[in-house]
Design a protein around this motif. Sequence first.
Motif, PDB file in Angstrom:
ATOM      1  N   ARG A  84       5.458   8.550  38.452  1.00 16.91           N
ATOM      2  CA  ARG A  84       4.932  10.004  39.124  1.00 16.91           C
ATOM      3  C   ARG A  84       5.202  10.707  37.983  1.00 16.91           C
ATOM      4  O   ARG A  84       4.551  11.880  37.376  1.00 16.91           O
ATOM      5  N   ALA A  85       6.842  11.271  37.336  1.00 17.63           N
ATOM      6  CA  ALA A  85       7.489  12.167  36.807  1.00 17.63           C
ATOM      7  C   ALA A  85       6.950  11.987  35.052  1.00 17.63           C
ATOM      8  O   ALA A  85       6.383  12.883  35.353  1.00 17.63           O
ATOM      9  N   VAL A  86       6.102  10.975  34.695  1.00 19.22           N
ATOM     10  CA  VAL A  86       5.421  11.143  33.632  1.00 19.22           C
ATOM     11  C   VAL A  86       4.515  10.965  33.430  1.00 19.22           C
ATOM     12  O   VAL A  86       4.114  11.933  32.797  1.00 19.22           O
ATOM     13  N   LEU A  87       3.729  11.255  34.526  1.00 19.38           N
ATOM     14  CA  LEU A  87       2.082  10.936  34.289  1.00 19.38           C
ATOM     15  C   LEU A  87       2.009  13.269  34.807  1.00 19.38           C
ATOM     16  O   LEU A  87       0.865  13.672  34.067  1.00 19.38           O
ATOM     17  N   VAL A  88       3.252  13.358  35.669  1.00 19.19           N
ATOM     18  CA  VAL A  88       2.705  14.843  35.993  1.00 19.19           C
ATOM     19  C   VAL A  88       3.476  15.437  34.983  1.00 19.19           C
ATOM     20  O   VAL A  88       2.753  16.505  34.240  1.00 19.19           O
ATOM     21  N   LEU A  89       4.057  15.155  33.758  1.00 21.86           N
ATOM     22  CA  LEU A  89       4.663  16.070  31.841  1.00 21.86           C
ATOM     23  C   LEU A  89       3.968  16.032  32.073  1.00 21.86           C
ATOM     24  O   LEU A  89       3.539  16.643  30.934  1.00 21.86           O
ATOM     25  N   ARG A  90       3.343  14.667  31.555  1.00 18.89           N
ATOM     26  CA  ARG A  90       1.945  14.302  30.454  1.00 18.89           C
ATOM     27  C   ARG A  90       0.255  15.567  31.268  1.00 18.89           C
ATOM     28  O   ARG A  90       0.330  16.097  30.038  1.00 18.89           O
ATOM     29  N   TYR A  91       0.159  14.751  32.538  1.00 20.04           N
ATOM     30  CA  TYR A  91      -1.079  14.931  32.449  1.00 20.04           C
ATOM     31  C   TYR A  91      -1.096  17.140  32.803  1.00 20.04           C
ATOM     32  O   TYR A  91      -1.543  16.918  32.919  1.00 20.04           O
ATOM     33  N   TYR A  92       0.386  16.768  34.363  1.00 27.13           N
ATOM     34  CA  TYR A  92      -0.079  18.660  34.637  1.00 27.13           C
ATOM     35  C   TYR A  92       1.070  19.425  33.699  1.00 27.13           C
ATOM     36  O   TYR A  92       0.585  20.676  32.989  1.00 27.13           O
ATOM     37  N   GLU A  93       1.476  19.088  32.782  1.00 24.00           N
ATOM     38  CA  GLU A  93       2.395  19.608  31.982  1.00 24.00           C
ATOM     39  C   GLU A  93       2.289  19.859  30.573  1.00 24.00           C
ATOM     40  O   GLU A  93       2.855  20.518  29.721  1.00 24.00           O
ATOM     41  N   GLN A  94       1.225  19.082  30.587  1.00 20.39           N
ATOM     42  CA  GLN A  94       0.654  19.369  29.057  1.00 20.39           C
ATOM     43  C   GLN A  94       1.792  18.957  28.137  1.00 20.39           C
ATOM     44  O   GLN A  94       2.082  18.747  26.482  1.00 20.39           O
ATOM     45  N   LEU A  95       3.395  17.652  27.728  1.00 19.37           N
ATOM     46  CA  LEU A  95       4.230  17.112  27.194  1.00 19.37           C
ATOM     47  C   LEU A  95       3.697  16.006  26.209  1.00 19.37           C
ATOM     48  O   LEU A  95       3.124  15.304  27.345  1.00 19.37           O
ATOM     49  N   ASP A  96       4.348  16.213  25.165  1.00 20.03           N
ATOM     50  CA  ASP A  96       3.222  15.063  24.536  1.00 20.03           C
ATOM     51  C   ASP A  96       4.907  13.288  24.493  1.00 20.03           C
ATOM     52  O   ASP A  96       5.836  13.789  25.655  1.00 20.03           O
ATOM     53  N   ASP A  97       4.639  12.550  24.575  1.00 20.65           N
ATOM     54  CA  ASP A  97       5.972  11.868  25.327  1.00 20.65           C
ATOM     55  C   ASP A  97       7.165  11.769  24.085  1.00 20.65           C
ATOM     56  O   ASP A  97       7.940  10.987  24.933  1.00 20.65           O
ATOM     57  N   GLY A  98       7.228  12.244  23.696  1.00 21.46           N
ATOM     58  CA  GLY A  98       8.507  12.731  22.295  1.00 21.46           C
ATOM     59  C   GLY A  98       8.959  13.656  23.620  1.00 21.46           C
ATOM     60  O   GLY A  98      10.210  13.659  23.364  1.00 21.46           O
ATOM     61  N   GLN A  99       8.123  14.629  23.992  1.00 20.23           N
ATOM     62  CA  GLN A  99       8.870  15.849  24.763  1.00 20.23           C
ATOM     63  C   GLN A  99       9.551  15.028  26.616  1.00 20.23           C
ATOM     64  O   GLN A  99      10.172  15.132  26.749  1.00 20.23           O
ATOM     65  N   ILE A 100       8.456  14.053  26.662  1.00 21.13           N
ATOM     66  CA  ILE A 100       8.629  13.428  27.776  1.00 21.13           C
ATOM     67  C   ILE A 100      10.305  12.220  27.846  1.00 21.13           C
ATOM     68  O   ILE A 100      10.999  12.574  28.657  1.00 21.13           O
ATOM     69  N   ALA A 101      10.230  11.987  26.672  1.00 12.03           N
ATOM     70  CA  ALA A 101      11.139  11.335  27.057  1.00 12.03           C
ATOM     71  C   ALA A 101      12.415  12.039  26.887  1.00 12.03           C
ATOM     72  O   ALA A 101      13.470  11.417  27.229  1.00 12.03           O
ATOM     73  N   ASP A 102      12.472  12.709  25.480  1.00 13.75           N
ATOM     74  CA  ASP A 102      13.726  13.188  25.611  1.00 13.75           C
ATOM     75  C   ASP A 102      14.175  14.187  27.365  1.00 13.75           C
ATOM     76  O   ASP A 102      14.951  13.774  27.900  1.00 13.75           O
ATOM     77  N   TRP A 103      13.061  14.723  28.114  1.00 18.00           N
ATOM     78  CA  TRP A 103      13.056  14.952  28.975  1.00 18.00           C
ATOM     79  C   TRP A 103      13.683  14.104  30.500  1.00 18.00           C
ATOM     80  O   TRP A 103      14.708  14.580  31.524  1.00 18.00           O
ATOM     81  N   LEU A 104      13.517  12.962  30.048  1.00 15.28           N
ATOM     82  CA  LEU A 104      13.811  12.056  30.950  1.00 15.28           C
ATOM     83  C   LEU A 104      15.247  11.466  30.606  1.00 15.28           C
ATOM     84  O   LEU A 104      15.396  10.025  30.413  1.00 15.28           O
ATOM     85  N   GLY A 105      15.848  11.547  29.084  1.00 18.38           N
ATOM     86  CA  GLY A 105      16.666  10.437  28.893  1.00 18.38           C
ATOM     87  C   GLY A 105      16.599   8.773  28.340  1.00 18.38           C
ATOM     88  O   GLY A 105      17.072   8.294  28.323  1.00 18.38           O
ATOM     89  N   SER A 106      14.589   8.520  27.709  1.00 21.43           N
ATOM     90  CA  SER A 106      14.581   7.760  27.218  1.00 21.43           C
ATOM     91  C   SER A 106      13.486   7.722  26.575  1.00 21.43           C
ATOM     92  O   SER A 106      14.119   8.728  25.175  1.00 21.43           O
ATOM     93  N   SER A 107      13.022   6.548  25.438  1.00 20.92           N
ATOM     94  CA  SER A 107      12.381   6.280  24.853  1.00 20.92           C
ATOM     95  C   SER A 107      10.876   6.891  24.630  1.00 20.92           C
ATOM     96  O   SER A 107      10.524   6.658  25.547  1.00 20.92           O
ATOM     97  N   ARG A 108      10.514   6.605  23.493  1.00 16.90           N
ATOM     98  CA  ARG A 108       8.710   7.260  23.765  1.00 16.90           C
ATOM     99  C   ARG A 108       8.529   5.900  23.772  1.00 16.90           C
ATOM    100  O   ARG A 108       7.105   5.925  24.892  1.00 16.90           O
ATOM    101  N   PRO A 109       8.762   4.535  23.383  1.00 13.74           N
ATOM    102  CA  PRO A 109       7.640   3.430  23.703  1.00 13.74           C
ATOM    103  C   PRO A 109       7.851   3.199  25.684  1.00 13.74           C
ATOM    104  O   PRO A 109       6.984   2.488  26.229  1.00 13.74           O
TER     105      PRO A 109
END
Length: 153
Positions: free
Chosen positions: A99-124
């Motif tokens: 849910r966090a990935v979808l909210v960050l992508r579609y509500y916050e308009q973040l790209d995969d790199g930014q989401i990965a940074d926020w989650l402490g994860s990788s782009r893939p």
Amino acid sequence: MTFEQFAMARLPSLLRFTVVLSGDRDLAQDIVQEVLARVQARWRRISGTEDLEAYVRRMVLDEYLSWRRFWSVRRLRHVQGSVPGDLWQRLAGLGRKQRAVLVLRYYEQLDDGQIADWLGSSRPAVRGLATKSLKALRLEPELTERIPAEEKS
């Protein structure tokens, strides 16, 4: 800017973000209150942060993802005006990170790199979570037009 000025100016935006993320207005208020208390305690150190609102939103996300109280027994419910009811029912069936990935992508308009940074994860990993989440949602055809081609399958 003082902490009070920041909190007054950003509180509505932080609450909207957290309600969309959690789907629960009461939980959102608890999370934002907890985060703002920590922000106030650290204000001298973090007030000079380049993008202070993004920093605080990330704190909100971290608090949401680590929140444990009654999570397994608490039913998520749709909050009027936050997310269309049918979509919220589908989102509520996803895991917190999905849910966090979808909210960050579609509500916050973040790209995969930014989401990965926020989650402490990788782009893939982010792309994989997004793909699984979107498949689980079984989105209506008109909504899939906004989904990047690599995630349609």
